[in-house]
Design a protein around this motif. Structure first.
Motif, PDB file in Angstrom:
ATOM      1  N   ASP A 113       8.546  -1.219  11.996  1.00 22.72           N
ATOM      2  CA  ASP A 113       8.148  -1.718  13.324  1.00 22.72           C
ATOM      3  C   ASP A 113       7.246  -0.709  14.021  1.00 22.72           C
ATOM      4  O   ASP A 113       6.212  -1.063  14.576  1.00 22.72           O
ATOM      5  N   GLU A 114       7.666   0.577  13.993  1.00 23.72           N
ATOM      6  CA  GLU A 114       6.906   1.622  14.682  1.00 23.72           C
ATOM      7  C   GLU A 114       5.520   1.778  14.067  1.00 23.72           C
ATOM      8  O   GLU A 114       4.520   1.902  14.774  1.00 23.72           O
ATOM      9  N   ILE A 115       5.466   1.779  12.721  1.00 23.81           N
ATOM     10  CA  ILE A 115       4.188   1.930  12.032  1.00 23.81           C
ATOM     11  C   ILE A 115       3.254   0.765  12.371  1.00 23.81           C
ATOM     12  O   ILE A 115       2.077   0.951  12.652  1.00 23.81           O
ATOM     13  N   LEU A 116       3.803  -0.440  12.377  1.00 19.04           N
ATOM     14  CA  LEU A 116       2.996  -1.627  12.674  1.00 19.04           C
ATOM     15  C   LEU A 116       2.491  -1.586  14.112  1.00 19.04           C
ATOM     16  O   LEU A 116       1.353  -1.966  14.387  1.00 19.04           O
ATOM     17  N   VAL A 159       1.861   1.127  15.904  1.00 19.64           N
ATOM     18  CA  VAL A 159       0.794   2.137  15.973  1.00 19.64           C
ATOM     19  C   VAL A 159      -0.499   1.576  15.392  1.00 19.64           C
ATOM     20  O   VAL A 159      -1.574   1.710  15.974  1.00 19.64           O
ATOM     21  N   LYS A 160      -0.398   0.910  14.246  1.00 12.82           N
ATOM     22  CA  LYS A 160      -1.579   0.333  13.598  1.00 12.82           C
ATOM     23  C   LYS A 160      -2.250  -0.685  14.504  1.00 12.82           C
ATOM     24  O   LYS A 160      -3.467  -0.728  14.637  1.00 12.82           O
ATOM     25  N   SER A 161      -1.428  -1.525  15.127  1.00  9.40           N
ATOM     26  CA  SER A 161      -1.962  -2.567  15.999  1.00  9.40           C
ATOM     27  C   SER A 161      -2.642  -1.938  17.218  1.00  9.40           C
ATOM     28  O   SER A 161      -3.701  -2.383  17.649  1.00  9.40           O
ATOM     29  N   ALA A 162      -2.061  -0.845  17.777  1.00  6.63           N
ATOM     30  CA  ALA A 162      -2.652  -0.155  18.923  1.00  6.63           C
ATOM     31  C   ALA A 162      -3.987   0.475  18.524  1.00  6.63           C
ATOM     32  O   ALA A 162      -4.975   0.394  19.246  1.00  6.63           O
ATOM     33  N   ASN A 163      -4.029   1.099  17.322  1.00  7.06           N
ATOM     34  CA  ASN A 163      -5.261   1.724  16.837  1.00  7.06           C
ATOM     35  C   ASN A 163      -6.367   0.692  16.696  1.00  7.06           C
ATOM     36  O   ASN A 163      -7.522   0.955  17.019  1.00  7.06           O
ATOM     37  N   ARG A 164      -5.990  -0.475  16.172  1.00  6.84           N
ATOM     38  CA  ARG A 164      -6.986  -1.510  15.939  1.00  6.84           C
ATOM     39  C   ARG A 164      -7.603  -1.951  17.272  1.00  6.84           C
ATOM     40  O   ARG A 164      -8.788  -2.154  17.381  1.00  6.84           O
ATOM     41  N   LYS A 165      -6.737  -2.068  18.308  1.00  4.42           N
ATOM     42  CA  LYS A 165      -7.231  -2.494  19.620  1.00  4.42           C
ATOM     43  C   LYS A 165      -8.213  -1.468  20.178  1.00  4.42           C
ATOM     44  O   LYS A 165      -9.211  -1.815  20.798  1.00  4.42           O
ATOM     45  N   GLU A 167       0.838  -1.210   0.000  1.00  2.38           N
ATOM     46  CA  GLU A 167       0.000   0.000   0.000  1.00  2.38           C
ATOM     47  C   GLU A 167       0.869   1.254   0.000  1.00  2.38           C
ATOM     48  O   GLU A 167       1.651   1.474   0.926  1.00  2.38           O
ATOM     49  N   PRO A 168       0.728   2.093  -1.042  1.00  2.98           N
ATOM     50  CA  PRO A 168       1.600   3.260  -1.214  1.00  2.98           C
ATOM     51  C   PRO A 168       1.702   4.157   0.018  1.00  2.98           C
ATOM     52  O   PRO A 168       2.807   4.562   0.389  1.00  2.98           O
ATOM     53  N   THR A 169       0.568   4.452   0.672  1.00  2.00           N
ATOM     54  CA  THR A 169       0.643   5.401   1.797  1.00  2.00           C
ATOM     55  C   THR A 169       1.476   4.844   2.948  1.00  2.00           C
ATOM     56  O   THR A 169       2.067   5.612   3.711  1.00  2.00           O
ATOM     57  N   ILE A 170       1.522   3.512   3.071  1.00  2.00           N
ATOM     58  CA  ILE A 170       2.359   2.920   4.133  1.00  2.00           C
ATOM     59  C   ILE A 170       3.817   2.847   3.665  1.00  2.00           C
ATOM     60  O   ILE A 170       4.734   3.196   4.404  1.00  2.00           O
ATOM     61  N   ILE A 171       4.024   2.425   2.410  1.00  2.09           N
ATOM     62  CA  ILE A 171       5.389   2.320   1.858  1.00  2.09           C
ATOM     63  C   ILE A 171       6.133   3.648   2.022  1.00  2.09           C
ATOM     64  O   ILE A 171       7.290   3.684   2.436  1.00  2.09           O
ATOM     65  N   GLN A 172       5.435   4.756   1.724  1.00  2.00           N
ATOM     66  CA  GLN A 172       6.066   6.086   1.777  1.00  2.00           C
ATOM     67  C   GLN A 172       6.576   6.450   3.161  1.00  2.00           C
ATOM     68  O   GLN A 172       7.403   7.347   3.296  1.00  2.00           O
ATOM     69  N   LYS A 173       6.041   5.784   4.177  1.00  2.00           N
ATOM     70  CA  LYS A 173       6.426   6.137   5.547  1.00  2.00           C
ATOM     71  C   LYS A 173       7.696   5.428   6.008  1.00  2.00           C
ATOM     72  O   LYS A 173       8.346   5.869   6.939  1.00  2.00           O
ATOM     73  N   TRP A 174       8.042   4.282   5.365  1.00  2.00           N
ATOM     74  CA  TRP A 174       9.182   3.557   5.928  1.00  2.00           C
ATOM     75  C   TRP A 174      10.275   3.192   4.929  1.00  2.00           C
ATOM     76  O   TRP A 174      11.419   3.012   5.312  1.00  2.00           O
TER      77      TRP A 174
END
Lengths: 159, 116
Positions: B102-105, B107-113, A33-40
């Motif tokens: 790792d950080e993005i994942l 945050v996503k996991s916390a949001n989902r909870k 997903e582009p919006t996620i790829i752009q972040k990392w």
């Protein structure tokens, strides 16, 4: 903890593994997903990715553009070959680097996401056309990572 | 830590900037070879290959045995180290990417909870 490994294999492969504390589905989305790829997917410190095309279907286009905000940058183009949500992505990619007459030879990449306890083991297997291309890719990676990494490495080594 | 001088690094990068020299290193990664053997796969004369070898030797990427007239070449420890350095550098860039992921994942996991 050392979570990542990177090694050459045979004459034409480079294999990267990494463990993540997230599901294969989350990893698969983060890679497509582009919006996620752009972040990392930003590489050396200070780079951003203002443009990201990722059409996650067989034959779909890939185009990532990086910039350092000071006029420097490079881009990558490619195509998706096969996708198996949420376990496997196969694509080809090539780098377009400033000062090079054409793109780098195709890098064939298979990325797998396997459940590993509560998380995921990612295995990314890159296949270059031949040993010389891999050697060139290794050296080219060194060159385009130079802006940031050269300085860092130099200060590290000279100390 | 082994001290490597900056000018030494310049020589290494400069030596690696040429596709023929990278191909020669790639060949030597498979084992020792003479100038004649190295010249064969390239459409180049032996003197031309010898010039490339001189650059690689100057950068400390290859070493040559002095016995006999053939003076076979092999990858020097510095050459192996240069490749290791590249791997370490690529590993550094990838490791930073994956740390960000790792950080993005997380945050996503916390949001989902929160939303369930």
């Amino acid at each position: 903890m050392s979570k990542m490994t990177i090694q050459t294999e045979g004459e034409t492969h480079v294999v990267v593994t990494r463990r993540f504390a997230a599901s294969p589905e989350a990893l698969y989305r983060a890679h497509t997903e582009p919006t996620i790829i752009q972040k990392w997917m930003l590489g050396p410190e200070g780079m951003t990715m203002p443009m990201c095309i990722s059409e996650a279907r067989p034959g779909g286009k890939i185009r990532f553009e990086w910039t350092d905000g000071k006029g420097g940058g490079f881009y990558l183009t490619g195509e998706y070959l096969a996708l198996e949500p949420y376990s496997r992505i196969v694509h080809v990619e090539r780098m377009h680097l400033p000062g090079m007459p054409g793109p780098t030879p195709d890098n064939h990449v298979e990325t797998r996401f396997d459940p590993d306890g509560a998380g995921t083991l990612m295995t990314m297997r890159m296949t270059l056309p031949d040993a010389q291309t891999r050697a060139a890719m290794l050296a080219t990676g060194m060159e385009h990572g130079m802006e940031a990494s050269y300085v860092r490495m130099e200060s590290m080594l000279v100390r | 830590m082994v001290a490597v001088k900056a000018h030494k690094l310049d020589a290494v990068f400069s030596a690696l900037s040429d596709p023929t020299r990278r191909a020669i290193l790639s060949r030597l990664a498979r084992g020792e070879a003479t100038v004649m053997e190295l010249a064969e796969p390239f459409d180049m004369t032996q003197p031309a290959i010898s010039r490339h070898l001189k650059v690689l030797e100057g950068a400390g990427l290859i070493a040559r045995r002095s016995e006999g007239a053939k003076r076979p070449c092999r990858l020097a420890n510095a050459g192996v180290e240069a490749i290791d350095q590249w791997l370490a550098m690529m590993k550094g860039a990838l490791a930073r990417n994956y740390d960000r992921l790792d950080e993005i994942l997380a945050v996503k996991s916390a949001n989902r909870k929160e939303t369930t």
